[in-house]
Write an enzyme that holds these catalytic residues in place. Structure first.
Site, short mmCIF file in Angstrom:
data_model
loop_
_atom_site.label_atom_id
_atom_site.label_comp_id
_atom_site.label_asym_id
_atom_site.label_seq_id
_atom_site.Cartn_x
_atom_site.Cartn_y
_atom_site.Cartn_z
N ASN A 87 0.82 -1.22 0.00
CA ASN A 87 0.00 0.00 0.00
C ASN A 87 0.85 1.28 0.00
OD1 ASN A 87 -2.45 1.75 0.92
ND2 ASN A 87 -0.96 1.95 2.59
N SER A 139 -4.21 2.50 -8.54
CA SER A 139 -5.05 3.70 -8.54
C SER A 139 -5.87 3.70 -9.82
CB SER A 139 -4.16 4.95 -8.52
OG SER A 139 -4.90 6.09 -8.91
N TYR A 152 2.99 9.51 -11.76
CA TYR A 152 2.17 8.74 -10.81
C TYR A 152 1.34 7.71 -11.56
CZ TYR A 152 -1.31 7.68 -7.17
OH TYR A 152 -2.13 7.03 -6.27
N ALA A 154 1.84 6.41 -14.48
CA ALA A 154 2.71 5.37 -15.05
C ALA A 154 3.12 4.36 -13.98
CB ALA A 154 3.94 6.01 -15.68
N LYS A 156 1.48 3.55 -11.28
CA LYS A 156 0.34 2.73 -10.86
C LYS A 156 -0.07 1.75 -11.97
CE LYS A 156 -0.09 4.18 -6.67
NZ LYS A 156 0.13 3.27 -5.54
N ILE A 185 -9.78 9.20 -2.65
CA ILE A 185 -10.07 8.77 -1.28
C ILE A 185 -9.64 9.89 -0.33
CG2 ILE A 185 -9.66 6.96 0.47
CD1 ILE A 185 -10.95 5.83 -2.12
P1 NAP Z 1 -0.97 8.65 2.74
O1 NAP Z 1 -1.97 8.89 3.79
O2 NAP Z 1 -0.09 9.76 2.26
O3 NAP Z 1 -0.06 7.41 3.16
C1 NAP Z 1 1.04 7.00 2.39
C2 NAP Z 1 1.77 5.94 3.17
O4 NAP Z 1 2.85 5.42 2.37
C3 NAP Z 1 2.38 6.46 4.46
O5 NAP Z 1 2.11 5.52 5.49
C4 NAP Z 1 3.86 6.49 4.17
O6 NAP Z 1 4.66 6.19 5.31
C5 NAP Z 1 3.99 5.36 3.19
N1 NAP Z 1 5.19 5.44 2.36
C6 NAP Z 1 5.45 6.30 1.34
N2 NAP Z 1 6.67 6.06 0.84
C7 NAP Z 1 7.19 5.02 1.56
C8 NAP Z 1 8.41 4.30 1.53
N3 NAP Z 1 9.38 4.59 0.64
N4 NAP Z 1 8.59 3.29 2.42
C9 NAP Z 1 7.64 2.98 3.31
N5 NAP Z 1 6.46 3.63 3.41
C10 NAP Z 1 6.26 4.64 2.53
O7 NAP Z 1 -1.68 8.13 1.39
P2 NAP Z 1 -2.93 7.17 1.15
O8 NAP Z 1 -3.95 7.98 0.47
O9 NAP Z 1 -3.25 6.41 2.37
O10 NAP Z 1 -2.30 6.20 0.03
C11 NAP Z 1 -2.05 4.82 0.23
C12 NAP Z 1 -1.93 4.16 -1.15
O11 NAP Z 1 -3.16 4.32 -1.86
C13 NAP Z 1 -0.85 4.76 -2.02
O12 NAP Z 1 -0.19 3.74 -2.74
C14 NAP Z 1 -1.64 5.64 -2.98
O13 NAP Z 1 -0.98 5.85 -4.20
C15 NAP Z 1 -2.89 4.82 -3.14
N6 NAP Z 1 -4.05 5.59 -3.61
C16 NAP Z 1 -4.53 6.64 -2.89
C17 NAP Z 1 -5.62 7.33 -3.37
C18 NAP Z 1 -6.19 8.51 -2.65
O14 NAP Z 1 -7.03 9.21 -3.24
N7 NAP Z 1 -5.83 8.77 -1.40
C19 NAP Z 1 -6.21 6.96 -4.57
C20 NAP Z 1 -5.70 5.88 -5.28
C21 NAP Z 1 -4.62 5.20 -4.78
P3 NAP Z 1 5.27 7.32 6.30
O15 NAP Z 1 4.24 8.42 6.40
O16 NAP Z 1 5.46 6.56 7.58
O17 NAP Z 1 6.55 7.77 5.70
#
Ligand code: NAP
Length: 243
Positions: A87, A139, A152, A154, A156, A185
């Site tokens: 994730n 995504s 981003y 690319a 995903k 989200i």
């Molecule tokens: P978020 O609240 O910003 O959380 C991102 C998480 O990824 C954080 O826990 C962060 O850890 C961790 N992370 C980032 N780079 C990392 C690394 N190199 N090593 C370990 N951990 C890392 O974002 P979210 O919305 O929950 O997103 C979670 C996933 O869903 C992502 O892959 C995102 O692309 C995908 N997604 C999100 C949405 C949306 O609208 N929110 C939509 C589609 C897909 P730390 O904070 O501890 O560094």
């Protein structure tokens, strides 16, 4: 037997909801995090306060050695069969011509290499068990593409390709590999989006709202279930009908 789930990015919005859902359904939970130590500690305290089996581990999963340490820690801490939820991820909005070499490499490391690193590290355990579940958070932009988020999108899309190919390779070992492709989200990842952009995306979404982290968590739980063993190589959209 109680199963163990490793969730990368469990300190974030979607990851913490996934951790919550798995803990409530009786799994051992490993909270993977990188920089957000306080959020990871608070989540661990909340879940263990409810009597759930939970541990946390700091790892930058874009680094293969740290991803391996996360899996080694999991093996030492909890037994059982393993579920990996890839994730962790980052996002960035920029015009395509403004994306630097560094931006592109950072995006690919955080969003694609991380999936490769953690999956490669956990697979020997899953192959040994002849059972496993890998669920990758892609995504909807990886499916349909987003303007000003080309790197981003690319990254995903690459996760979807990795998922399809790996599903074919490890299916004979009793391991399924699937993607969840969320729409917009409500998490800290979107804190930079202005109100008008969020309203426009809501209007374009047939169900008329943005998603919650719990919407995504329920889909992940479904794909991890024992009864989902005939579903592999798929991308499950959790996007309110956007695509
Ligand atoms: P978020 O609240 O910003 O959380 C991102 C998480 O990824 C954080 O826990 C962060 O850890 C961790 N992370 C980032 N780079 C990392 C690394 N190199 N090593 C370990 N951990 C890392 O974002 P979210 O919305 O929950 O997103 C979670 C996933 O869903 C992502 O892959 C995102 O692309 C995908 N997604 C999100 C949405 C949306 O609208 N929110 C939509 C589609 C897909 P730390 O904070 O501890 O560094």
């Amino acid at each position: 037997m109680k199963k163990t789930v490793i969730i990368t990015g469990a300190s974030g919005g979607i990851g913490s909801a996934i951790a919550d859902a798995f803990a409530l359904s009786g799994h051992n939970v490993v909270i993977g995090y990188n920089s957000s130590s306080e959020k990871a500690e608070a989540l661990e305290a909340k879940l263990s306060g409810r009597g759930c089996c939970v541990a946390r581990f700091k790892a930058d999963v874009s680094c293969s050695a740290q991803a391996q340490s996360l899996i080694d820690f999991t093996k030492e801490t909890f037994g059982g069969k393993y579920i990996l939820v890839n994730n962790a991820g980052i996002a960035q909005q920029k015009l395509f011509t403004d994306i630097t070499d560094g931006d592109f490499d950072t995006m690919m490391s955080a969003n694609v290499k991380s999936v490769f690193n953690c999956s490669r590290a956990v697979l020997p355990l899953m192959i040994h068990d002849k059972w496993g579940r890998i669920i990758n958070i892609s995504s909807m932009w990886g499916v349909c593409g987003a303007s000003c988020e080309v790197h981003y999108s690319a990254s995903k899309a690459a996760v979807i390709g990795l998922t399809k190919a790996l599903a074919k390779e490890v299916g004979p070992s009793g391991i399924t590999v699937n993607c969840v492709a969320p729409g917009l989200i409500d998490t800290p990842m979107n804190k930079n989006l202005d109100k008008d952009t969020v309203s426009a995306l809501c209007e374009e979404t047939p169900v008329g709202r943005i998603g919650t982290p719990e919407d995504v968590a329920r889909a992940v739980l479904f794909l991890a279930d024992e009864n989902s063993s005939f579903i592999t190589g798929q991308t499950l959209g959790v996007d309110g009908g956007f695509i």
